[in-house]
Design a protein around this motif. Structure first.
Motif, PDB file in Angstrom:
ATOM      1  N   ALA A   1       0.857  -1.183   0.000  1.00 52.54           N
ATOM      2  CA  ALA A   1       0.000   0.000   0.000  1.00 52.54           C
ATOM      3  C   ALA A   1       0.894   1.234   0.000  1.00 52.54           C
ATOM      4  O   ALA A   1       1.980   1.228   0.582  1.00 52.54           O
ATOM      5  N   CYS A   2       0.453   2.310  -0.666  1.00 54.03           N
ATOM      6  CA  CYS A   2       1.242   3.543  -0.759  1.00 54.03           C
ATOM      7  C   CYS A   2       0.354   4.747  -0.466  1.00 54.03           C
ATOM      8  O   CYS A   2      -0.875   4.667  -0.527  1.00 54.03           O
ATOM      9  N   TRP A   3       1.001   5.895  -0.187  1.00 54.59           N
ATOM     10  CA  TRP A   3       0.258   7.118   0.081  1.00 54.59           C
ATOM     11  C   TRP A   3       1.137   8.331  -0.224  1.00 54.59           C
ATOM     12  O   TRP A   3       2.359   8.232  -0.298  1.00 54.59           O
ATOM     13  N   GLY A   4       0.473   9.500  -0.429  1.00 55.58           N
ATOM     14  CA  GLY A   4       1.197  10.733  -0.711  1.00 55.58           C
ATOM     15  C   GLY A   4       1.012  11.192  -2.142  1.00 55.58           C
ATOM     16  O   GLY A   4      -0.033  10.986  -2.761  1.00 55.58           O
ATOM     17  N   ASP A   5       2.059  11.828  -2.688  1.00 53.18           N
ATOM     18  CA  ASP A   5       2.012  12.373  -4.047  1.00 53.18           C
ATOM     19  C   ASP A   5       1.881  11.259  -5.079  1.00 53.18           C
ATOM     20  O   ASP A   5       2.498  10.186  -4.945  1.00 53.18           O
ATOM     21  N   ASN A   6       1.080  11.528  -6.132  1.00 48.48           N
ATOM     22  CA  ASN A   6       0.843  10.513  -7.147  1.00 48.48           C
ATOM     23  C   ASN A   6       0.910  11.108  -8.553  1.00 48.48           C
ATOM     24  O   ASN A   6       0.314  10.584  -9.492  1.00 48.48           O
ATOM     25  N   THR A   7       1.652  12.193  -8.689  1.00 44.80           N
ATOM     26  CA  THR A   7       1.739  12.894  -9.968  1.00 44.80           C
ATOM     27  C   THR A   7       2.182  11.978 -11.090  1.00 44.80           C
ATOM     28  O   THR A   7       1.673  12.051 -12.218  1.00 44.80           O
ATOM     29  N   TYR A   8       3.129  11.119 -10.806  1.00 48.11           N
ATOM     30  CA  TYR A   8       3.699  10.248 -11.837  1.00 48.11           C
ATOM     31  C   TYR A   8       3.201   8.803 -11.734  1.00 48.11           C
ATOM     32  O   TYR A   8       3.739   7.919 -12.386  1.00 48.11           O
TER      33      TYR A   8
ATOM     34  N   GLN B   1       3.266   7.129  -8.820  1.00 45.97           N
ATOM     35  CA  GLN B   1       4.169   6.438  -7.901  1.00 45.97           C
ATOM     36  C   GLN B   1       3.468   5.711  -6.762  1.00 45.97           C
ATOM     37  O   GLN B   1       4.120   5.000  -5.998  1.00 45.97           O
ATOM     38  N   LEU B   2       2.139   5.865  -6.657  1.00 48.53           N
ATOM     39  CA  LEU B   2       1.398   5.074  -5.677  1.00 48.53           C
ATOM     40  C   LEU B   2       0.968   3.727  -6.248  1.00 48.53           C
ATOM     41  O   LEU B   2       0.554   2.835  -5.502  1.00 48.53           O
ATOM     42  N   GLY B   3       1.024   3.593  -7.575  1.00 52.72           N
ATOM     43  CA  GLY B   3       0.750   2.304  -8.202  1.00 52.72           C
ATOM     44  C   GLY B   3      -0.675   1.828  -8.096  1.00 52.72           C
ATOM     45  O   GLY B   3      -0.946   0.632  -8.269  1.00 52.72           O
ATOM     46  N   ASP B   4      -1.624   2.744  -7.836  1.00 56.51           N
ATOM     47  CA  ASP B   4      -3.016   2.324  -7.633  1.00 56.51           C
ATOM     48  C   ASP B   4      -3.877   2.486  -8.875  1.00 56.51           C
ATOM     49  O   ASP B   4      -5.108   2.393  -8.809  1.00 56.51           O
ATOM     50  N   GLY B   5      -3.260   2.762 -10.028  1.00 52.91           N
ATOM     51  CA  GLY B   5      -4.006   2.918 -11.270  1.00 52.91           C
ATOM     52  C   GLY B   5      -4.537   4.310 -11.496  1.00 52.91           C
ATOM     53  O   GLY B   5      -5.257   4.549 -12.464  1.00 52.91           O
ATOM     54  N   THR B   6      -4.206   5.268 -10.593  1.00 46.31           N
ATOM     55  CA  THR B   6      -4.645   6.651 -10.744  1.00 46.31           C
ATOM     56  C   THR B   6      -3.437   7.575 -10.652  1.00 46.31           C
ATOM     57  O   THR B   6      -2.314   7.130 -10.431  1.00 46.31           O
ATOM     58  N   ASN B   7      -3.700   8.865 -10.802  1.00 49.99           N
ATOM     59  CA  ASN B   7      -2.668   9.880 -10.593  1.00 49.99           C
ATOM     60  C   ASN B   7      -3.127  10.907  -9.555  1.00 49.99           C
ATOM     61  O   ASN B   7      -2.651  12.043  -9.535  1.00 49.99           O
ATOM     62  N   ALA B   8      -4.019  10.484  -8.683  1.00 48.37           N
ATOM     63  CA  ALA B   8      -4.543  11.350  -7.631  1.00 48.37           C
ATOM     64  C   ALA B   8      -3.784  11.121  -6.333  1.00 48.37           C
ATOM     65  O   ALA B   8      -3.530   9.979  -5.930  1.00 48.37           O
ATOM     66  N   ASP B   9      -3.393  12.222  -5.660  1.00 46.32           N
ATOM     67  CA  ASP B   9      -2.724  12.113  -4.368  1.00 46.32           C
ATOM     68  C   ASP B   9      -3.636  11.415  -3.364  1.00 46.32           C
ATOM     69  O   ASP B   9      -4.860  11.512  -3.439  1.00 46.32           O
ATOM     70  N   LYS B  10      -3.025  10.715  -2.418  1.00 46.50           N
ATOM     71  CA  LYS B  10      -3.781  10.021  -1.366  1.00 46.50           C
ATOM     72  C   LYS B  10      -3.185  10.379  -0.012  1.00 46.50           C
ATOM     73  O   LYS B  10      -1.987  10.265   0.202  1.00 46.50           O
TER      74      LYS B  10
ATOM     75  N   VAL C   1      -1.760  -0.915  -3.795  1.00 46.42           N
ATOM     76  CA  VAL C   1      -1.137  -1.000  -5.111  1.00 46.42           C
ATOM     77  C   VAL C   1      -1.967  -1.954  -5.953  1.00 46.42           C
ATOM     78  O   VAL C   1      -2.345  -3.041  -5.497  1.00 46.42           O
ATOM     79  N   LYS C   2      -2.256  -1.569  -7.162  1.00 47.25           N
ATOM     80  CA  LYS C   2      -3.176  -2.332  -8.003  1.00 47.25           C
ATOM     81  C   LYS C   2      -2.572  -3.658  -8.431  1.00 47.25           C
ATOM     82  O   LYS C   2      -1.404  -3.733  -8.813  1.00 47.25           O
ATOM     83  N   GLU C   3      -3.392  -4.693  -8.390  1.00 46.62           N
ATOM     84  CA  GLU C   3      -2.993  -6.018  -8.851  1.00 46.62           C
ATOM     85  C   GLU C   3      -3.774  -6.361 -10.102  1.00 46.62           C
ATOM     86  O   GLU C   3      -5.001  -6.307 -10.103  1.00 46.62           O
ATOM     87  N   GLU C   4      -3.060  -6.696 -11.163  1.00 48.36           N
ATOM     88  CA  GLU C   4      -3.686  -7.094 -12.422  1.00 48.36           C
ATOM     89  C   GLU C   4      -3.076  -8.405 -12.873  1.00 48.36           C
ATOM     90  O   GLU C   4      -2.013  -8.814 -12.397  1.00 48.36           O
TER      91      GLU C   4
END
Length: 568
Positions: free
Chosen positions: A477-484, A486-495, A501-504
């Motif tokens: 699981a990740c949190w914080g800035d997601n501009t690039y 870098q949270l790996g959740d399939g979005t670019n929205a900060d958390k 982290v998304k599993e596919e």
């Protein structure tokens, strides 16, 4: 005379005919028997070959099951749990139709069974039994095959670290790096950027690496209890008593006893090592990162390792008898941190409280993190930090000061949780706010759907504006800035709180992550002995052969395991 002679010849001809006919009959019978025997032999050989090929099919199927299940046996050693032509990899019988495994006429009575595999120094030995039954026969023909599989040359991802515009990994005991290479930080003897991993050799040739870090433009690794560094050396951060950049690893001339180094850490232009439980640092000391407490008459650069200062010289410093167990790593911050005697210590700038001692006073030697609050009664296990000092980069957010995260357990060593402090402009502390903190705060685990709720955390890593955690179940699981991404959740929205982290399919789905890496604007994970990364990729640091950012885990395709080698 003539008549008598004729009668005599006719009387002798009959026995000759009978004898000849009998001989022909016997010959034909023998020939028939020989043909039947030959036919039986041909049939026997045919069905024997089928039995042997069936056994071989069993070893191939077993190999495939091992490869897809982290090289662990998933079936049993009984008639109901054997690996067979109709079972799945767990040994569940009649899971498949025979024909899907046999690859031959399903009416042919051929079968295979595989029981327990045996470990070997280089891999495993697979014993398989194949059977076939000739039409009309009451017993089966058996074929057996023992296949030895060696995994000696298979690439196994063991760890991953992210520096500025590049990624490095420990792969089967060797260092591979990819991405930017302006100062030789990939370690391949060149300054050429690489979209696929290259091996760092030099003084590391033939050595087995056990730990490493990647800072802004340099790296260091531990092998056989010694330290090796390479890349930019403008402040002596490579520890070879020069300021000459090194395009491949060089051995650090440390003052420690040979073979005693257990961990390395570093950031920006400084490097540190733990040897026999003591902390040594070298490189840039402008803001106190070397930890020698010489703020009155500062030496800017230390080109060889020196011991950090301890109490009583340092208030709230390391005890004289401390034992350090781990060091932090960052890409561009000017802070260093360590775990010693199950407590957290930090040193360097303290603009917004990144030391964690409830002050903003700069610290020139390791100083204890405030332990009366969220860390009260806790045992600190791991530590990570990243950010900048006070110099802006090209990023869109304000200049990020460092933030620090730790995993701490209760007094029994159980129930690991994540705690962070320092800057929080993008929510990198994970406590559902954007307020900086001068003391540790608990990472949020109570929001609806929080992936860390009720979980035991075993590791945490920090990036410039984000953080990631690994649970004991092997989830990230990740949190914080997601501009690039870098949270790996399939979005670019900060958390502001942890997000899974998304599993596919083919990208961590159902996988157990065994290690995580972070730093800069990326995250990485090791699962099934393969490397997956996500986030910033302008220099190819994801390792997928592109320079396109990705917000979901993407395999570093050049690090896929090699095909198995077979020995019959």
């Amino acid at each position: 005379m003539k008549i008598r002679y004729t009668q005599h010849q006719q009387g002798f001809a009959m026995p000759v005919v009978l004898i000849t006919a009998s001989a022909v009959i016997l010959l034909m019978f023998a020939l028939s028997q020989a043909i039947m025997s030959m036919r039986a032999a041909v049939n026997y050989n045919y069905y024997t070959q089928l039995a042997e090929e069936s056994a071989e099919a069993g070893t191939v199927y077993a190999d495939a099951c091992l490869e897809s299940n982290d090289r662990k046996q998933t079936w049993g050693n009984t008639s109901t749990t054997f690996l067979t032509q109709s079972s799945d990899c767990a040994g569940t019988q009649n899971f498949y139709a025979d024909s899907t495994i046999n690859g031959v006429n399903a009416s042919l009575p051929i079968r295979f069974t595989v029981g327990d595999v045996a470990s070997t120094p280089l891999g495993v030995n697979i014993p398989a039994k194949g059977t076939s039954t000739m039409p009309g026969a009451s017993t089966s023909i058996t074929g057996a095959l023992n296949r030895s599989i060696t995994w000696e040359n298979i690439i196994i991802s063991q760890g991953s670290v992210s520096g500025t515009k590049r990624t490095c990994g420990i792969i089967t005991g060797h260092v591979y790096c990819w991405g930017d290479n302006a100062y030789g930080q990939l370690g391949d003897g060149t300054t050429k950027a690489q979209l696929k991993p290259v091996r760092a050799e030099g003084a590391l040739a033939g050595e087995k690496v056990t730990a490493m870090f990647a800072a802004q433009y340099h790296n260091c690794a531990v092998a056989s209890g010694e330290v090796y560094c390479w890349g930019l050396n403008n402040h002596g951060q490579l520890g070879d008593n020069t300021t000459t950049d090194r395009l491949s690893p060089v051995k650090v001339a440390g003052p420690w006893a040979a073979g005693t180094v257990t961990d390395v850490g570093g950031t920006s232009f400084v490097s540190c090592a733990i040897a026999a439980g003591k902390i040594y640092c070298w490189g840039d000391n402008e803001q106190g990162m070397v930890g020698v407490n010489d703020s009155a008459t500062p030496i800017n650069d230390y080109r060889t390792p020196v011991l950090v200062k301890t109490a009583p010289t340092i208030p709230n410093g390391l005890s004289a008898t401390y034992t350090a167990t781990s060091l932090s790593s960052g890409s561009r911050s000017s802070n260093m941190c360590a775990v010693a005697d199950s407590k957290a210590y930090c040193w360097g700038p303290n603009n917004i409280g990144q030391i964690g001692d409830n002050t903003t006073t700069q610290r020139y030697a390791p100083t204890a993190v405030y332990a009366a609050g969220a860390l009260n009664g806790k045992l600190v296990k791991t530590i990570s930090q990243d950010g900048y000092s006070s110099v802006a980069g090209s990023e869109t957010k304000p200049p990020p000061y460092a933030h620090v995260c730790v995993v701490a357990t209760d007094s029994t060593g159980l129930n690991g949780k994540a705690y962070c402090w320092g800057e929080n402009v993008a929510g990198q502390l994970g406590n559902n706010s954007t307020t900086d903190s001068k003391v540790p705060v608990a990472v949020n685990t109570t929001t609806t759907g929080n992936p860390l709720s009720g979980k035991t955390i075993v590791d945490v890593v920090s990036g410039i504006w984000h953080s990631c955690a690994l649970t004991s179940e092997g989830k990230v699981a990740c949190w914080g800035d997601n501009t690039y991404g870098q949270l790996g959740d399939g979005t670019n929205a900060d958390k502001l709180v942890p997000t899974a982290v998304k599993e596919e399919s083919g990208k961590l789905l159902g996988a157990t992550v065994t290690a995580i890496g972070g730093g800069a604007n990326r995250g990485c994970a090791i699962a099934n002995q393969k490397t997956y990364c996500w986030g910033y990729n302008l220099n190819g640091q994801i390792g997928d052969g592109t320079i396109v950012n990705t917000n979901v885990p993407t395999e570093a395709i050049f690090l896929r395991p090699k095909d198995n080698n077979y020995i019959y």
